[in-house]
Motif scaffolding. Structure first.
Motif, short mmCIF file in Angstrom:
data_model
loop_
_atom_site.label_atom_id
_atom_site.label_comp_id
_atom_site.label_asym_id
_atom_site.label_seq_id
_atom_site.Cartn_x
_atom_site.Cartn_y
_atom_site.Cartn_z
N TYR B 27 -21.00 11.30 -34.03
CA TYR B 27 -20.66 9.71 -33.77
C TYR B 27 -21.59 9.88 -32.52
O TYR B 27 -23.04 9.21 -32.41
N SER B 140 -36.53 12.20 -47.78
CA SER B 140 -36.10 13.42 -47.98
C SER B 140 -37.42 14.25 -47.29
O SER B 140 -37.93 15.54 -48.18
N ARG B 143 -35.54 18.42 -42.97
CA ARG B 143 -34.76 19.08 -41.60
C ARG B 143 -35.37 19.42 -41.06
O ARG B 143 -36.08 20.45 -41.51
N LYS B 155 -26.11 17.86 -36.37
CA LYS B 155 -26.44 17.41 -35.24
C LYS B 155 -26.15 17.60 -33.88
O LYS B 155 -27.57 17.57 -33.20
N TYR B 227 -35.61 14.23 -37.97
CA TYR B 227 -34.21 13.79 -37.76
C TYR B 227 -33.40 12.82 -39.12
O TYR B 227 -32.44 13.11 -39.41
N ILE B 228 -34.48 12.14 -39.29
CA ILE B 228 -33.26 11.00 -40.18
C ILE B 228 -33.95 11.55 -41.59
O ILE B 228 -33.51 10.17 -42.39
N ASN B 229 -35.26 12.30 -41.70
CA ASN B 229 -35.26 12.53 -43.05
C ASN B 229 -35.99 11.30 -43.87
O ASN B 229 -36.25 11.37 -44.90
N PHE B 230 -36.17 10.58 -43.65
CA PHE B 230 -37.24 9.36 -44.24
C PHE B 230 -38.39 8.57 -43.39
O PHE B 230 -38.32 7.84 -41.81
#
Lengths: 388, 317
Positions: B27, B140, B143, B155, B227-230
């Motif tokens: 986190y 998707s 990555r 991470k 990184y956030i795949n979107f």
């Protein structure tokens, strides 16, 4: 010790080790949800349903219990991913919540990477269930909204429909489903796309009035769009028999804020207004909601409640089989077959609920009356009937 | 302590101490990655503001273009991720050429013009549905890859990638500032007309600064997409990518090389780790108050305050 006693002892021991019920446990459930930002209103309403589900589950369960850890995703995709990770670090076994397909997408992928179930009702885009995720579940879908509109139009015997739709993802999807569903039934469908920034709908309504001349207008948009379309229609008065829309239309809020525009307008609705609950579960839900939040539940609260209830039950079943940390929650979710307060729910391989069909409500004298399907109806459908 | 030792200490701290201390906390590492993402844009924004003398309200345009270029190259072109990220920077720099007519504008007119460009790119991304997926966006997105056994998609892997991008951007900022071009740009701050008289092509220099700034922002945008795949138009071209970068750069001190990064780390991490737990909703208001106080009491930002240097009027130092 005799052989028989030894056998009995061994059997008892094996039962204790292998088949004895799992110990009662408290399971942490993560609620990743927008409580601030542009989705705060809908996120807050869904979160209330989640809290009610936890209260009712803990009261009834008697064995396992759940503890909700809520984290605000601030209506941001990146922060939703962060929230999912933070909740995992806090020890949650699964997630409920999420609002907006754009936020649910990355958040559920983060949950998939962590191997934890993510259940939602806040995003209807079909792309969400085309990703082959193993841990993603959703109780509603675009198809359910389109099915409800088509069901009502069919019952009314509508022969032609002008579809006025926002070019946002979910709205366009529902509009296209309506077109492909009604067309083969012999209903004439004309499509009118508008940019989400549009606030003057008179040109579109004018075209519909003079060129399309349909029996019905279907509005696929959001609150401000409905108000704009209805205001334009009230001025131009197209010769139609009915006007209907989808989410956030047949609601108490719209009835209270726009009484001059809403009369006889229909929209998808889980609840009548004032809410009438008929089943024991629904009555208990409404009472608990009233007790916890001092107000009547809205449809977002009901969705939050249903998705969470199904998740808690799956967690409890997985706990009984000792598979909570071994993918058991997803397995149990796939075994779901439940008659809930929003109708039947089961999940297919993609995590979607193929049973989902919304209900249709109609604004009648300041109230919202459920008019379709007939088994859920709380009043009589007015047809032909328009607000002007 | 001289500058070389400071840089070495920073690099040791960033590449070794932070992962050792916080690597197991996904986190917190995720928050640092988000802060570094903002920091990368803040460095690019400050480079343009400080060396080019232009205040941009539209860096989200370059962020979004970079993100889409890399996402599409990997998703539809089958390109590997890292070369795609490099192409994303080039794509954003090319996109900046379209904004160059705005270079003839000054002050708020330039700022507003470039803001309009961000909106134009957002609309283009929304309307080019067959390519970009329209408002539905792209899910998707591949990555970050595994290279030589190092999983950059993890991470910690993502942390190393964005840290390297930001560190390299700061190095570029420093090199430009120390070069003869930097000297010319500093001179332009005092009198652009006088600099033109001695033969400096100020418009060309500004154009280069804009292209470099766009390149960096595009690479950061590409990183974020992987990184956030979107990606979706509203997210890729969201005003937050500009406003957070401006707030960070001003908070940290945009006339220094390290200030924007420091500002981003403080602004983002303090907000998420300190203010948010205390004030789950509306915690951003505390930052607003802090930023106001910073502008009032230390207009140069946090960095000059920490260094306690009392210099003359700030310029492209």
């Amino acid at each position: 010790m005799s052989k028989s006693k030894l056998c009995v002892s061994a059997l008892a021991l094996s039962l204790m080790l292998g088949f004895a019920p799992a110990h009662a446990a408290e399971f942490k459930i993560g609620a990743e949800i927008p409580l601030s930002g542009n989705l705060a209103r809908v996120g807050t309403a869904m979160n209330e349903g989640i809290q009610v589900a936890a209260e009712m589950f803990n009261k009834k369960s008697g064995k396992h219990s759940v503890k909700i850890i809520t984290m605000d995703d601030e209506s941001s995709p990146a922060k939703a991913v962060g929230a999912v990770e933070k909740l995992a670090a806090d020890g949650v076994v699964a997630y409920t919540g999420g609002y907006g397909s754009n936020i649910i997408g990355p958040a559920s992928e983060a949950a998939e990477k962590l191997g934890k179930v993510y259940v939602t009702s806040g995003g209807v885009a079909s792309e969400l269930t085309k990703r082959n995720l193993k841990t993603f579940f959703r109780i509603n879908s675009s198809e359910g909204y389109a099915r409800a509109l088509m069901g009502m139009f069919n019952k009314q015997g509508v022969k032609s429909v002008a579809v006025v739709y926002s070019t946002k993802e979910a709205t366009e999807e529902v509009a296209k489903m309506l077109q492909s569903g009604l067309g083969p039934q012999g209903v004439k469908v004309t499509m009118h796309a508008f940019d989400p920034a549009t606030n003057d709908f008179k040109p579109i309504i004018h075209k519909i009035k003079l060129q399309d001349r349909p029996d019905a207008i279907a509005m696929i948009g959001y609150e401000n769009d409905y108000v704009g379309i209805l205001r334009a229609a009230k001025v131009l008065k197209p010769d139609i028999k009915t006007i209907a829309g989808v989410w956030s239309l047949a609601t108490a809020k719209m009835a209270a804020e726009f009484p001059d525009l809403m009369e006889n307008v229909s929209g998808t609705s889980t609840l009548s207004y004032p809410a009438e609950f008929t089943t024991p579960e629904a009555k208990e839900f409404a009472e608990t909601y009233q007790k916890m939040f001092n107000k009547a539940p809205d449809y977002l609260g009901i969705f939050g409640y249903v998705q969470s209830k199904l998740l808690f039950e799956a967690v409890a079943r997985a706990a009984d089989t000792g598979t909570v940390d071994k993918g058991g929650i997803a397995t149990e979710m796939r075994k779901t077959l439940s008659d809930t307060v929003i109708g039947k729910v089961r999940f297919d391989e993609s995590g979607d609920n193929p049973e989902f069909t919304h209900r249709m409500g109609q604004h009648q004298a300041g109230k919202v009356v459920l008019v379709w399907p007939s088994d859920a109806a709380t009043g009589t459908m007015k047809y032909p009937a328009v607000p002007w | 302590m001289n500058d070389k030792i400071k840089i070495a200490l920073f690099l040791v701290l960033a590449y070794i101490a932070v992962p050792l201390a916080l690597g197991s906390n996904a986190y917190v590492i995720g928050l640092i990655v988000a802060a570094l993402t903002i920091g990368g844009i803040a460095v690019a924004w400050a480079l343009l503001g400080n060396l080019g003398g232009m205040v941009s309200f539209g860096h989200a345009a370059f962020f979004g273009v970079g993100a889409y270029v890399s996402a599409l190259l990997t998703l539809k072109g089958g390109w590997p991720v890292f070369p795609s990220m490099l192409m994303a920077g080039i794509g954003a720099a090319i996109a900046s050429v379209a904004t160059m007519p705005a270079l003839r504008l000054r002050g708020p007119y330039f700022a507003l013009a470039i803001l309009a460009y961000a909106e134009i790119f957002r609309i283009l991304a929304t309307e080019a549905k067959p390519i970009t997926g329209g408002a539905a966006g792209l899910l998707s997105i591949p990555r970050l890859p595994i290279v030589l056994g190092l999983d950059f998609g993890s991470k910690l892997g993502g942390y190393f990638v964005i840290l390297t991008i930001v560190a390299a951007s700061m190095a570029v900022y420093h090199l430009i500032r120390s070069s003869t071009y930097g000297l010319a740009l500093k001179a332009m701050h005092d009198s652009e007309d006088a600099t033109r008289v001695v033969g400096v092509n100020s418009t060309l220099l500004k154009a280069w600064m804009l292209a470099v700034s766009a390149f960096i922002t595009g690479v950061v945008g590409a990183f974020n997409a992987h990184y956030i795949n979107f990606l979706e138009p509203d997210y890729a071209f969201a005003g937050q990518w500009t406003t957070l970068a401006i707030v960070s750069a001003i908070f940290g001190g945009y006339r220094t090389v390290t200030g924007p990064l420091l500002g981003a780390l403080v602004v983002y991490l303090v907000d998420q780790l300190a203010f948010k737990p205390i004030l789950p909703q509306g915690h951003q208001i505390v930052l607003g108050v802090l930023l106001g106080a910073m502008i009032l009491f230390s207009p140069g930002g946090l960095m000059p305050l920490l260094l306690a240097k009392k210099k003359g009027p700030a310029h492209a130092a």
